[in-house]
Write a protein that holds these residues in place. Structure first.
Motif, PDB file in Angstrom:
ATOM      1  N   ASP A   7       0.783  -1.353   0.160  1.00 22.40           N
ATOM      2  CA  ASP A   7      -0.143  -0.014   0.056  1.00 22.40           C
ATOM      3  C   ASP A   7       0.916   1.373   0.132  1.00 22.40           C
ATOM      4  O   ASP A   7       0.412   2.289  -0.621  1.00 22.40           O
ATOM      5  N   ASP A   8       2.139   1.359   0.974  1.00 20.65           N
ATOM      6  CA  ASP A   8       2.946   2.552   0.890  1.00 20.65           C
ATOM      7  C   ASP A   8       3.471   2.704  -0.416  1.00 20.65           C
ATOM      8  O   ASP A   8       3.671   3.974  -0.844  1.00 20.65           O
ATOM      9  N   CYS A   9       3.667   1.685  -1.184  1.00 22.73           N
ATOM     10  CA  CYS A   9       4.392   1.864  -2.419  1.00 22.73           C
ATOM     11  C   CYS A   9       3.566   2.481  -3.441  1.00 22.73           C
ATOM     12  O   CYS A   9       3.991   3.310  -4.319  1.00 22.73           O
ATOM     13  N   VAL A  10       2.350   2.069  -3.398  1.00 19.43           N
ATOM     14  CA  VAL A  10       1.280   2.267  -4.167  1.00 19.43           C
ATOM     15  C   VAL A  10       0.943   3.925  -3.881  1.00 19.43           C
ATOM     16  O   VAL A  10       0.670   4.711  -4.867  1.00 19.43           O
ATOM     17  N   LYS A  11       0.831   4.244  -2.858  1.00 19.70           N
ATOM     18  CA  LYS A  11       0.664   5.585  -2.284  1.00 19.70           C
ATOM     19  C   LYS A  11       1.574   6.524  -2.729  1.00 19.70           C
ATOM     20  O   LYS A  11       1.439   7.691  -3.051  1.00 19.70           O
ATOM     21  N   CYS A  12       2.900   6.125  -3.017  1.00 15.39           N
ATOM     22  CA  CYS A  12       4.184   6.807  -3.510  1.00 15.39           C
ATOM     23  C   CYS A  12       4.298   6.894  -5.047  1.00 15.39           C
ATOM     24  O   CYS A  12       4.901   7.491  -5.425  1.00 15.39           O
ATOM     25  N   ALA A  41       3.697   3.910  -7.168  1.00 15.55           N
ATOM     26  CA  ALA A  41       4.358   2.849  -7.878  1.00 15.55           C
ATOM     27  C   ALA A  41       3.238   2.103  -8.767  1.00 15.55           C
ATOM     28  O   ALA A  41       1.923   1.878  -8.123  1.00 15.55           O
ATOM     29  N   THR A  42       3.530   1.723  -9.924  1.00 14.82           N
ATOM     30  CA  THR A  42       2.687   0.717 -10.736  1.00 14.82           C
ATOM     31  C   THR A  42       3.095  -0.584 -10.835  1.00 14.82           C
ATOM     32  O   THR A  42       2.573  -1.450 -11.338  1.00 14.82           O
ATOM     33  N   HIS A  43       4.456  -0.798 -10.600  1.00 13.37           N
ATOM     34  CA  HIS A  43       4.979  -2.019 -10.303  1.00 13.37           C
ATOM     35  C   HIS A  43       6.039  -2.269  -9.300  1.00 13.37           C
ATOM     36  O   HIS A  43       6.602  -1.293  -9.062  1.00 13.37           O
ATOM     37  N   ILE A  44       5.746  -3.194  -8.700  1.00 13.77           N
ATOM     38  CA  ILE A  44       6.504  -3.497  -7.323  1.00 13.77           C
ATOM     39  C   ILE A  44       7.211  -4.851  -7.606  1.00 13.77           C
ATOM     40  O   ILE A  44       6.669  -6.074  -7.955  1.00 13.77           O
ATOM     41  N   THR A  45       8.502  -4.968  -7.171  1.00 11.09           N
ATOM     42  CA  THR A  45       9.390  -6.112  -7.298  1.00 11.09           C
ATOM     43  C   THR A  45       9.485  -6.501  -5.809  1.00 11.09           C
ATOM     44  O   THR A  45      10.289  -5.859  -5.126  1.00 11.09           O
ATOM     45  N   PRO A  71       3.713 -15.299  -0.274  1.00  8.68           N
ATOM     46  CA  PRO A  71       2.888 -15.374  -1.404  1.00  8.68           C
ATOM     47  C   PRO A  71       1.524 -15.112  -0.844  1.00  8.68           C
ATOM     48  O   PRO A  71       0.986 -14.333  -1.689  1.00  8.68           O
ATOM     49  N   GLU A  72       0.994 -15.564   0.359  1.00 11.24           N
ATOM     50  CA  GLU A  72      -0.176 -15.115   0.827  1.00 11.24           C
ATOM     51  C   GLU A  72      -0.259 -13.766   1.182  1.00 11.24           C
ATOM     52  O   GLU A  72      -1.390 -13.168   0.879  1.00 11.24           O
ATOM     53  N   GLU A  73       0.579 -13.176   1.686  1.00 14.98           N
ATOM     54  CA  GLU A  73       0.565 -11.787   2.215  1.00 14.98           C
ATOM     55  C   GLU A  73       0.553 -11.090   0.834  1.00 14.98           C
ATOM     56  O   GLU A  73      -0.020  -9.895   1.039  1.00 14.98           O
ATOM     57  N   ILE A  74       1.498 -11.384  -0.023  1.00 16.98           N
ATOM     58  CA  ILE A  74       1.463 -10.610  -1.295  1.00 16.98           C
ATOM     59  C   ILE A  74       0.200 -10.611  -2.092  1.00 16.98           C
ATOM     60  O   ILE A  74      -0.241  -9.539  -2.411  1.00 16.98           O
ATOM     61  N   ALA A  75      -0.598 -11.601  -2.142  1.00 15.08           N
ATOM     62  CA  ALA A  75      -1.708 -11.793  -2.645  1.00 15.08           C
ATOM     63  C   ALA A  75      -2.866 -10.865  -1.770  1.00 15.08           C
ATOM     64  O   ALA A  75      -3.538 -10.282  -2.608  1.00 15.08           O
ATOM     65  N   ILE A  76      -2.671 -10.671  -0.594  1.00 20.79           N
ATOM     66  CA  ILE A  76      -3.579  -9.712   0.125  1.00 20.79           C
ATOM     67  C   ILE A  76      -3.369  -8.243  -0.524  1.00 20.79           C
ATOM     68  O   ILE A  76      -4.231  -7.505  -0.858  1.00 20.79           O
ATOM     69  N   GLY A  77      -1.923  -7.778  -0.637  1.00 20.51           N
ATOM     70  CA  GLY A  77      -1.502  -6.714  -1.020  1.00 20.51           C
ATOM     71  C   GLY A  77      -1.890  -6.446  -2.690  1.00 20.51           C
ATOM     72  O   GLY A  77      -2.366  -5.349  -2.811  1.00 20.51           O
ATOM     73  N   GLN A  78      -1.778  -7.488  -3.370  1.00 20.63           N
ATOM     74  CA  GLN A  78      -2.465  -7.417  -4.836  1.00 20.63           C
ATOM     75  C   GLN A  78      -3.960  -7.346  -4.879  1.00 20.63           C
ATOM     76  O   GLN A  78      -4.300  -6.521  -5.479  1.00 20.63           O
ATOM     77  N   LYS A  79      -4.577  -7.898  -3.898  1.00 16.15           N
ATOM     78  CA  LYS A  79      -6.173  -7.757  -3.908  1.00 16.15           C
ATOM     79  C   LYS A  79      -6.811  -6.277  -3.360  1.00 16.15           C
ATOM     80  O   LYS A  79      -7.574  -5.730  -4.101  1.00 16.15           O
ATOM     81  N   ASN A  80      -5.815  -5.875  -2.534  1.00 18.47           N
ATOM     82  CA  ASN A  80      -6.217  -4.504  -2.289  1.00 18.47           C
ATOM     83  C   ASN A  80      -5.641  -3.399  -3.369  1.00 18.47           C
ATOM     84  O   ASN A  80      -6.094  -2.171  -3.391  1.00 18.47           O
ATOM     85  N   ASN A  81      -4.634  -3.614  -4.231  1.00 17.39           N
ATOM     86  CA  ASN A  81      -4.253  -2.971  -5.319  1.00 17.39           C
ATOM     87  C   ASN A  81      -4.016  -3.603  -6.549  1.00 17.39           C
ATOM     88  O   ASN A  81      -3.083  -3.801  -7.218  1.00 17.39           O
ATOM     89  N   PRO A  82      -5.434  -4.009  -7.211  1.00 15.75           N
ATOM     90  CA  PRO A  82      -5.250  -4.875  -8.550  1.00 15.75           C
ATOM     91  C   PRO A  82      -4.848  -4.217  -9.629  1.00 15.75           C
ATOM     92  O   PRO A  82      -4.446  -4.938 -10.470  1.00 15.75           O
ATOM     93  N   ALA A  83      -4.618  -2.951  -9.532  1.00 15.38           N
ATOM     94  CA  ALA A  83      -4.162  -2.236 -10.899  1.00 15.38           C
ATOM     95  C   ALA A  83      -2.577  -2.278 -10.746  1.00 15.38           C
ATOM     96  O   ALA A  83      -1.826  -1.953 -11.848  1.00 15.38           O
ATOM     97  N   GLU A 135       1.102  -4.133 -10.623  1.00 12.95           N
ATOM     98  CA  GLU A 135       1.751  -5.429 -11.167  1.00 12.95           C
ATOM     99  C   GLU A 135       2.748  -5.649 -10.175  1.00 12.95           C
ATOM    100  O   GLU A 135       3.580  -4.998  -9.942  1.00 12.95           O
ATOM    101  N   ILE A 136       2.690  -6.622  -9.514  1.00 10.51           N
ATOM    102  CA  ILE A 136       3.629  -7.334  -8.616  1.00 10.51           C
ATOM    103  C   ILE A 136       4.332  -8.569  -8.890  1.00 10.51           C
ATOM    104  O   ILE A 136       3.629  -9.450  -9.449  1.00 10.51           O
TER     105      ILE A 136
END
Length: 126
Positions: free
Chosen positions: A55-60, A62-66, A83-95, A97-98
Motif C-alpha cells: 500500500d505504501d509503495c502504491v501511495k508513492c 508505484a505501478t510495478h512492485i518487485t 505469497p499469501e501476504e503478497i496476494a492480500i496486497g495485490q487484492k487491495n491494489n489490483p491495478a 503489477e507485482i
C-alpha cells in the motif's frame, strides 16, 4: 513507477528491524535508476506488514512492485506465507503489477559472501 520491496521476517528486537530499514535505504542509493523507490516490509512481528508496505509503495506512485524476499532458504515463509501476504496486497491494489524475485539464499553469490565473511573474521580483508 518501479518500486522494490525488501521483505524480511520481522523481529521483536527493534534493532534487527532497524537493520532491515537501513538496508533498504542503502539499496535505494545503489539502484542506479533501476528502481524509483525502495521500501521494506515484514512478514510478522514488525511494521509495516507486507500488504501495508505494498500500500505504501502504491501511495508513492508505484505501478510495478518487485518483492525481494530477504530469506536464506525456501522454507514455509518463502513458499507459502510471503505469497499469501503478497496476494492480500495485490487484492487491495489490483491495478499494480507485482513480481517476486528469488529469495536471497538462492543467489549464487551467497557462497562467495560467506567465504568473505569467514576470511574477514580471521583478520583478512573482504
Amino acid at each position: 513507477m518501479n518500486a522494490l520491496l525488501l521483505v524480511a521476517h520481522g523481529s521483536r528486537k527493534e534493532s534487527s528491524n532497524t537493520e532491515v530499514k537501513q538496508l533498504a535505504l542503502q539499496m535505494q542509493r545503489l539502484t542506479d535508476g533501476k528502481f524509483d523507490l525502495v521500501k521494506h516490509g515484514f512478514l510478522e512481528l514488525a511494521e509495516p506488514s507486507i500488504p501495508g508496505a505494498i500500500d505504501d509503495c502504491v501511495k508513492c506512485g508505484a505501478t510495478h512492485i518487485t518483492v525481494v524476499p530477504y530469506f536464506l532458504s525456501a522454507g514455509r515463509h518463502v513458499t507459502e506465507d510471503i505469497p499469501e501476504e503478497i496476494a492480500i496486497g495485490q487484492k487491495n491494489n489490483p491495478a499494480v503489477e507485482i513480481t517476486v524475485s528469488g529469495y536471497l539464499g538462492a543467489r549464487s553469490e551467497i557462497a562467495e559472501l560467506l567465504i568473505k565473511a569467514a576470511v574477514y573474521a580471521q583478520g583478512g580483508r573482504q
